[in-house]
Design a protein around this motif. Structure first.
Motif, short mmCIF file in Angstrom:
data_model
loop_
_atom_site.label_atom_id
_atom_site.label_comp_id
_atom_site.label_asym_id
_atom_site.label_seq_id
_atom_site.Cartn_x
_atom_site.Cartn_y
_atom_site.Cartn_z
N THR A 50 0.86 -1.19 0.00
CA THR A 50 0.00 0.00 0.00
C THR A 50 0.89 1.25 0.00
N PRO A 51 0.39 2.36 -0.53
CA PRO A 51 1.23 3.57 -0.60
C PRO A 51 1.56 4.10 0.79
N ARG A 52 2.71 4.68 0.94
CA ARG A 52 3.08 5.35 2.19
C ARG A 52 4.07 6.45 1.90
N SER A 53 4.27 7.30 2.87
CA SER A 53 5.15 8.44 2.65
C SER A 53 6.27 8.39 3.69
N ILE A 54 7.51 8.36 3.20
CA ILE A 54 8.68 8.31 4.09
C ILE A 54 9.66 9.37 3.60
N ASP A 55 10.11 10.23 4.50
CA ASP A 55 11.03 11.32 4.11
C ASP A 55 12.24 10.77 3.38
N GLY A 56 12.55 11.34 2.25
CA GLY A 56 13.78 10.99 1.52
C GLY A 56 13.69 9.66 0.79
N VAL A 57 12.51 9.04 0.74
CA VAL A 57 12.38 7.73 0.09
C VAL A 57 11.31 7.82 -0.99
N ARG A 58 11.64 7.31 -2.19
CA ARG A 58 10.61 7.25 -3.23
C ARG A 58 9.88 5.91 -3.08
N VAL A 59 8.62 5.99 -2.80
CA VAL A 59 7.86 4.75 -2.51
C VAL A 59 7.03 4.34 -3.73
N TYR A 60 7.18 3.09 -4.10
CA TYR A 60 6.39 2.47 -5.16
C TYR A 60 5.44 1.50 -4.47
N ALA A 61 4.19 1.48 -4.90
CA ALA A 61 3.23 0.60 -4.21
C ALA A 61 2.54 -0.34 -5.19
N GLY A 62 2.48 -1.59 -4.78
CA GLY A 62 1.69 -2.57 -5.53
C GLY A 62 2.43 -3.18 -6.71
N GLU A 63 1.83 -4.24 -7.21
CA GLU A 63 2.44 -5.01 -8.31
C GLU A 63 2.73 -4.16 -9.54
N ASP A 64 1.81 -3.23 -9.85
CA ASP A 64 1.96 -2.45 -11.08
C ASP A 64 3.22 -1.58 -11.05
N ALA A 65 3.68 -1.23 -9.85
CA ALA A 65 4.84 -0.34 -9.75
C ALA A 65 6.14 -1.11 -9.58
N PHE A 66 6.06 -2.44 -9.54
CA PHE A 66 7.24 -3.25 -9.20
C PHE A 66 8.35 -3.09 -10.23
N ASP A 67 8.01 -3.13 -11.52
CA ASP A 67 9.05 -3.07 -12.55
C ASP A 67 9.79 -1.73 -12.53
N GLU A 68 9.04 -0.65 -12.31
CA GLU A 68 9.68 0.67 -12.28
C GLU A 68 10.61 0.77 -11.06
N PHE A 69 10.14 0.21 -9.94
CA PHE A 69 10.97 0.16 -8.72
C PHE A 69 12.27 -0.60 -9.01
N LEU A 70 12.14 -1.74 -9.68
CA LEU A 70 13.33 -2.56 -9.95
C LEU A 70 14.28 -1.85 -10.90
#
Ligand code: NDP
Ligand code: OXD
Length: 308
Positions: free
Chosen positions: A164-184
Motif C-alpha cells: 500500500t502507498p506510504r510516505s517516508i522522508d527521503g524515500v521514493r515509494v512504489y506501491a503494488g504489483e503495477d509499480a514493481f518493474d519501475e521500482f526494480l
C-alpha cells in the motif's frame, strides 16, 4: 491458570520455559511433544507441527517467537484464533546493521577486494559516491521502515516498495504489483524484506532479476522461499547480477551439498541478520497472555487475510 505450549518441530524451545515462568509463575508451561501441550490455552511457536492447532481444543491464542509468521500459518487451520508476532526496536536495529553491511559490501566493492585477495591480486576497485548506488527496499514495515529511515542520511538514493502507498522522508515509494518493474529499474542493490505470503513466494525470480539494471546485487533477508535459487545462479552466471547475500533458505540449515554455498558471487549467512532476545520475546508473550486474560486487545496481531 493459563496453560502454555511451546511448539516446534525444528527447534528446542524449552529455554522459554524458565523465562516465561520467571515473568509469570502462575503459567503452566509444557514443551511439545509433552502430551500436556495439547491442552494449552496459548501456543508459542516456531515451525509448529502441521495440524497441531486442530488437536488443541482449549487454544485461544497463537504467538510467534519471531517477527515472521509464515511458518505458523503454512498448511495450518488457525480456526479464527488471534495470531501475534514479535515487534522489537532491537530487532529492527540488528536488521539495519546487517543490511548496512550488505550495502557497503556492494557499494564499496568489498566483494571484489575479497575475490582479488583470494588471487593475491592488488587491484583497487574504482569507488563511486553513495549517490550512485540506489537501494531498493522490498518491504517498508517494521524492519524495512527502520532501514529506510537511515540510508538516505548516508547519501544513498532509497526506493521502497510496499503493498500500500506510504510516505517516508527521503524515500521514493512504489506501491503494488503495477509499480514493481519501475521500482526494480531504479535499484542497484535490492533488499528483500517482505513477509512470505502467497503474493511474495518466489518473487526473487528470473523476471525480477532481469528487470534490475545489469550488474545489480540482491540481498535476501526475508524467507528462503522468496528466492528461486536456480534463477539466481543463472542470473549470476549470465552477468545480469553481480552478487547476492542470502541469509534465509527454504531448508535450514542449508544442505552442505547445496550449490549456493559455492556459487561465485554468493555470500551465505546462517539466518543471522537479526534475532529478538529471548527475554524480549518472553516479555511480549506474557504481556499478550495478560491482555488475553483481561479481555484487552492484543499487541502485534497478524491480519490473516493479508497473511502478515
Ligand atoms: P511487516 O509486516 O512490519 O512489514 C512488511 C512489509 O512488506 C510492509 O511494508 C508490507 O506492505 C510489505 N508487503 C507485504 N506484502 C507485500 C506485497 N505483496 N507486495 C509489496 N509489499 C508487500 O514485517 P517486518 O518488517 O516486521 O518483517 C518482514 C520479514 O522479515 C518477516 O516476515 C520475516 O520473513 C523477515 N525477517 C527475517 C529475519 C532474519 O533474520 N533474516 C528476522 C526477522 C524478520 P504494507 O506496508 O503496504 O503493508
Ligand atoms: C523472524 C526471523 O521472523 O527470525 O523473526 O526470521
Amino acid at each position: 491458570m493459563t496453560r502454555v505450549a511451546l511448539l516446534s518441530r525444528s527447534a528446542n524451545l524449552s529455554y522459554f520455559q524458565p523465562l516465561l515462568q520467571g515473568l509469570a509463575p502462575e503459567l503452566d508451561v509444557a514443551v511439545w511433544p509433552d502430551p500436556r501441550s495439547l491442552h494449552a490455552d496459548v501456543a508459542v511457536c516456531w515451525n509448529p507441527p502441521v495440524g497441531v492447532y486442530d488437536d488443541m481444543p482449549n487454544l485461544k491464542l497463537i504467538h510467534s517467537i519471531a517477527a515472521g509468521v509464515d511458518n505458523l500459518l503454512d498448511g495450518q487451520r488457525t480456526r479464527g484464533l488471534p495470531v501475534c508476532r514479535v515487534v522489537d526496536p532491537q530487532l529492527a536495529q540488528g536488521m539495519l546493521q546487517y543490511v548496512l553491511w550488505c550495502v557497503l559490501t556492494f557499494h564499496r566493492k568489498l566483494d571484489l577486494a575479497l575475490s582479488n585477495q583470494r588471487a593475491a591480486r592488488w587491484s583497487r576497485p574504482p569507488q563511486t559516491p553513495a549517490s550512485q548506488c540506489r537501494i531498493g527496499l522490498m518491504g517498508l514495515g517494521e524492519l524495512g521502515g527502520a532501514i529506510a529511515a537511515v540510508l538516505p542520511g548516508m547519501g544513498y538514493p532509497v526506493n521502497g516498495w510496499s503493498r500500500t502507498p506510504r510516505s517516508i522522508d527521503g524515500v521514493r515509494v512504489y506501491a503494488g504489483e503495477d509499480a514493481f518493474d519501475e521500482f526494480l529499474a531504479n535499484t542497484d542493490v535490492l533488499v528483500c524484506l517482505v513477509p512470505l505470503t502467497d503474493a511474495t513466494r518466489g518473487i526473487l525470480n528470473r523476471r525480477t532479476f532481469d528487470a534490475l539494471p545489469q550488474g545489480a546485487a540482491v540481498v535476501n533477508c526475508g524467507r528462503g522461499e522468496h528466492l528461486v535459487a536456480a534463477d539466481l545462479i543463472d542470473a549470476l552466471a549470465r552477468g545480469q547480477l553481480r552478487g547476492a547475500v542470502l541469509d534465509v533458505f527454504a531448508q535450514e540449515p542449508l544442505d552442505p551439498a547445496d550449490p549456493l554455498w559455492s556459487t561465485p558471487g554468493v555470500i551465505v549467512t546462517p539466518h543471522m541478520a537479526t534475532m529478538p532476545s529471548p527475554d524480549t520475546v518472553a516479555e511480549q508473550v506474557v504481556a499478550n497472555i495478560r491482555r488475553l486474560g483481561q479481555g484487552e486487545s492484543l499487541a502485534h496481531t497478524v491480519d490473516l487475510t493479508r497473511g502478515y
